[in-house]
Design a protein around this motif. Structure first.
Motif, PDB file in Angstrom:
ATOM      1  N   VAL A  45      -7.227  -8.605 -25.549  1.00  6.88           N
ATOM      2  CA  VAL A  45      -7.996  -7.595 -24.823  1.00  6.88           C
ATOM      3  C   VAL A  45      -7.936  -6.297 -25.612  1.00  6.88           C
ATOM      4  O   VAL A  45      -6.866  -5.897 -26.089  1.00  6.88           O
ATOM      5  CB  VAL A  45      -7.439  -7.387 -23.395  1.00  6.88           C
ATOM      6  CG1 VAL A  45      -8.128  -6.222 -22.696  1.00  6.88           C
ATOM      7  CG2 VAL A  45      -7.601  -8.667 -22.567  1.00  6.88           C
ATOM      8  N   ARG A  59     -12.686  -8.620 -23.732  1.00  5.64           N
ATOM      9  CA  ARG A  59     -11.771  -9.750 -23.939  1.00  5.64           C
ATOM     10  C   ARG A  59     -12.313 -10.636 -25.056  1.00  5.64           C
ATOM     11  O   ARG A  59     -13.481 -11.022 -25.052  1.00  5.64           O
ATOM     12  CB  ARG A  59     -11.636 -10.578 -22.680  1.00  5.64           C
ATOM     13  CG  ARG A  59     -10.802 -11.864 -22.897  1.00  5.64           C
ATOM     14  CD  ARG A  59     -10.601 -12.670 -21.641  1.00  5.64           C
ATOM     15  NE  ARG A  59      -9.787 -11.978 -20.670  1.00  5.64           N
ATOM     16  CZ  ARG A  59      -8.457 -11.857 -20.723  1.00  5.64           C
ATOM     17  NH1 ARG A  59      -7.789 -12.382 -21.730  1.00  5.64           N
ATOM     18  NH2 ARG A  59      -7.801 -11.229 -19.781  1.00  5.64           N
ATOM     19  N   LEU A  75     -15.061  -6.686 -19.775  1.00  6.26           N
ATOM     20  CA  LEU A  75     -14.349  -6.686 -18.506  1.00  6.26           C
ATOM     21  C   LEU A  75     -14.640  -5.423 -17.708  1.00  6.26           C
ATOM     22  O   LEU A  75     -14.665  -5.452 -16.480  1.00  6.26           O
ATOM     23  CB  LEU A  75     -12.836  -6.802 -18.736  1.00  6.26           C
ATOM     24  CG  LEU A  75     -12.360  -8.028 -19.525  1.00  6.26           C
ATOM     25  CD1 LEU A  75     -10.853  -7.962 -19.734  1.00  6.26           C
ATOM     26  CD2 LEU A  75     -12.761  -9.304 -18.812  1.00  6.26           C
ATOM     27  N   GLN A  76     -14.836  -4.309 -18.419  1.00  6.43           N
ATOM     28  CA  GLN A  76     -15.104  -3.018 -17.771  1.00  6.43           C
ATOM     29  C   GLN A  76     -15.910  -2.153 -18.737  1.00  6.43           C
ATOM     30  O   GLN A  76     -15.541  -2.023 -19.908  1.00  6.43           O
ATOM     31  CB  GLN A  76     -13.783  -2.318 -17.440  1.00  6.43           C
ATOM     32  CG  GLN A  76     -13.925  -0.888 -16.965  1.00  6.43           C
ATOM     33  CD  GLN A  76     -12.575  -0.157 -16.951  1.00  6.43           C
ATOM     34  OE1 GLN A  76     -11.517  -0.778 -16.904  1.00  6.43           O
ATOM     35  NE2 GLN A  76     -12.632   1.156 -17.009  1.00  6.43           N
TER      36      GLN A  76
END
Length: 143
Positions: A45, A59, A75-76
């Motif tokens: 990550v 990721r 992921l964000q």
């Protein structure tokens, strides 16, 4: 689901290009709008910070050093998409000391049209490849 791909031929060997971009934590080495990257989760990550201080967490989904390619998901991030998966690949150009770098992505727009999402990521990929080319071909100007 929407997709886009940008590619650029760079006058450097595929090995040299991959040496620069093949590390999952290497974006700050060649992408000026990502000045910091921190790895976690055993190197799978990366937490990126852009020039404006925004955070993007990605990721590593697949990595193949021999084929010079890796894929990652988001992921964000402050992007209006879901289900984002991107791949960065360095290809050999037969008979030339040139690398073709390809950056592609698939994603589902969220609150914007497919065309708007495609334009957003195509611009990011094209600008990124231009920055990579600049990093590899322009002599270091630092004093």
């Amino acid at each position: 689901m929407a997709t886009t791909t940008a590619s650029l031929d760079i006058p450097a060997s595929p090995e040299r290009v991959w040496q620069l971009i093949g590390g999952f934590d290497s974006l700050p080495d060649w992408l000026p709008y990502i000045p910091t990257s921190e790895l976690s989760d055993g190197g799978r990550v990366r937490s990126l910070r852009n020039e404006d201080g925004g955070v993007i967490v990605e990721r590593l989904e697949a990595f193949d050093d021999k084929a010079r390619t890796y894929s990652y998901s988001i992921l964000q991030a402050p992007f209006p998409v879901t289900g984002y998966l991107s791949t960065l690949t360095v290809h050999e150009t037969p008979g030339q000391d040139t690398a073709r770098v390809e950056w592609s992505g698939t994603f589902t727009p969220d609150g914007i049209s497919d065309d708007e999402a495609i334009a957003l990521f195509h611009g990011i990929y094209a600008d990124g490849l231009a920055a990579l080319n600049h990093t590899l071909t322009v002599p270091d100007q630092r004093v």
